[in-house]
Design an enzyme around this catalytic site. Structure first.
Site, short mmCIF file in Angstrom:
data_model
loop_
_atom_site.label_atom_id
_atom_site.label_comp_id
_atom_site.label_asym_id
_atom_site.label_seq_id
_atom_site.Cartn_x
_atom_site.Cartn_y
_atom_site.Cartn_z
N HIS A 38 -26.47 68.65 -23.70
CA HIS A 38 -25.67 68.55 -22.48
C HIS A 38 -24.28 67.99 -22.80
CE1 HIS A 38 -27.53 64.60 -22.90
NE2 HIS A 38 -26.53 64.11 -22.19
N HIS A 59 -21.04 65.56 -21.13
CA HIS A 59 -20.52 64.65 -20.10
C HIS A 59 -19.01 64.84 -20.03
CE1 HIS A 59 -24.11 62.11 -19.58
NE2 HIS A 59 -24.31 62.32 -20.86
N TYR A 65 -19.60 54.64 -19.41
CA TYR A 65 -20.91 55.31 -19.38
C TYR A 65 -20.92 56.51 -20.31
CZ TYR A 65 -24.68 58.29 -17.78
OH TYR A 65 -25.78 59.12 -17.74
N GLN A 70 -23.24 57.05 -23.62
CA GLN A 70 -24.11 58.21 -23.76
C GLN A 70 -23.89 58.90 -25.10
OE1 GLN A 70 -26.67 59.26 -21.60
NE2 GLN A 70 -26.25 57.18 -20.94
#
Length: 96
Positions: free
Chosen positions: A18, A20, A82, A86
């Site tokens: 994924h 971000h 954040y 991650q």
């Protein structure tokens, strides 16, 4: 329509399965329109660079869905932190 001239990438991280992103988009651009553009254009670019991954016309690179949240109840700095955390976690997982 080309959107790259009106976007501001604030923070980003690529993980194994994924991505971000924290981006600023103009208010006249809907989130769905931006995500369609981003996923479509990036898939074409990836297939151009990595043709061994398959035909860009016969399969989907990205999953159909996406998660979006707006900055409101938390600060932009919290979102940046954040995303960075991650990315650090993803790197640790790759090493194990």
């Amino acid at each position: 329509m080309s959107y790259h001239h009106c976007l501001n990438r604030i923070e980003g991280a690529v993980c194994a399965d994924h991505v971000h992103l924290c981006v600023s988009i103009p208010s006249k651009l809907s989130v769905a329109e931006f995500m369609g553009y981003l996923k479509g254009k990036s898939a074409l670019m990836i297939y151009d660079v990595h043709p061994d991954q398959g035909s860009k016309w016969n399969r989907a690179f990205w999953a159909r869905g996406y998660y979006v949240a707006t900055v409101g109840n938390i600060t932009e700095e919290a979102i940046k932190r954040y995303i960075q955390e991650q990315q650090e976690e993803a790197k640790k997982e790759e090493m194990n």
